[in-house]
Design an enzyme around this catalytic site. Structure first.
Site, short mmCIF file in Angstrom:
data_model
loop_
_atom_site.label_atom_id
_atom_site.label_comp_id
_atom_site.label_asym_id
_atom_site.label_seq_id
_atom_site.Cartn_x
_atom_site.Cartn_y
_atom_site.Cartn_z
N GLY A 210 7.62 -3.47 -2.73
CA GLY A 210 7.94 -2.07 -2.37
C GLY A 210 6.75 -1.37 -1.73
N CYS B 89 11.16 -4.16 -0.35
CA CYS B 89 10.46 -5.39 0.02
C CYS B 89 10.09 -6.09 -1.28
CB CYS B 89 9.28 -5.14 0.95
SG CYS B 89 7.88 -4.26 0.24
N HIS C 54 10.18 17.20 -7.22
CA HIS C 54 8.89 17.76 -6.79
C HIS C 54 8.55 17.46 -5.33
CE1 HIS C 54 7.07 18.21 -11.10
NE2 HIS C 54 8.30 18.68 -11.01
N ARG D 242 7.79 26.43 -6.00
CA ARG D 242 6.38 26.17 -5.76
C ARG D 242 6.14 24.86 -5.00
NH1 ARG D 242 7.39 24.18 -10.84
NH2 ARG D 242 6.23 22.34 -11.51
C1 RB5 Z 1 6.59 -10.59 1.80
O1 RB5 Z 1 6.22 -11.83 1.33
C2 RB5 Z 1 5.87 -9.51 1.01
O2 RB5 Z 1 4.55 -9.46 1.39
C3 RB5 Z 1 6.55 -8.18 1.24
O3 RB5 Z 1 7.88 -8.26 0.86
C4 RB5 Z 1 5.98 -6.99 0.50
O4 RB5 Z 1 5.81 -7.26 -0.85
C5 RB5 Z 1 4.80 -6.36 1.10
O5 RB5 Z 1 4.30 -5.34 0.65
#
Ligand code: RB5
Length: 155
Positions: free
Chosen positions: A78, A75, A108, A142
């Protein structure tokens, strides 16, 4: 060019994003397909604004069906898409910004999903993260018990 370990040739890679991750998703898809990996793009397919939880869920359910597969979610930052993916108990999504965290999340945490932010991570770095994520094995040992506890439901 991705150097392919034998272990990942048999794994399907699912990709999904929101509108903020559309361009990086396309770049990663083309990178992986050039390397001969079996990929499936779960959308979106246009730049229309969408909600990242919907696409995180779509990918989570694809991994529920194919437990050997790996996922890549993107996104804008992210952040949202990784939070949404991690609401599913079988998903271990790691938001990474560099190769070291891409390696550690496999060694991990046995991460099965890599999350990236198109607006925060440059394409070259993102592709390196993808390569490292796909080529690194879980260390086990572990870490086994700790990773198993990640699937415990907390209410
Ligand atoms: C979209 O504008 C934006 O909010 C989305 O891509 C993301 O960054 C959200 O966490």
């Amino acid at each position: 060019m991705l150097e392919i370990g034998n272990n990942i040739m048999s794994q399907k890679i699912f990709l999904a994003s929101d509108h903020g991750g559309l361009n990086l998703k396309a770049a990663i898809l083309s990178h992986l397909e050039q390397a001969g990996l079996l990929c499936e793009d779960l959308g979106p397919y246009t730049s229309e604004s969408v909600d990242y939880p919907d696409f995180a869920s779509k990918l989570a359910y694809a991994l529920h069906e194919d437990t050997n597969a790996r996922g890549i979610l993107i996104c804008g930052s992210g952040i949202g898409i990784s939070i949404a993916a991690n609401r599913h108990s079988w998903i271990r999504a790691a938001l990474v910004h560099d190769e070291t965290s891409a390696r550690l999340c496999r060694q991990h945490n046995d991460a099965n999903v890599l999350a990236l932010g198109e607006r925060l991570t440059g394409e070259l770095t993102a592709l390196k993260c993808v390569d490292v994520f796909l080529n690194t094995n879980f260390d086990g040992g572990r870490h086994e018990g700790r990773v198993a506890k990640l699937s415990n439901r907390v209410t």
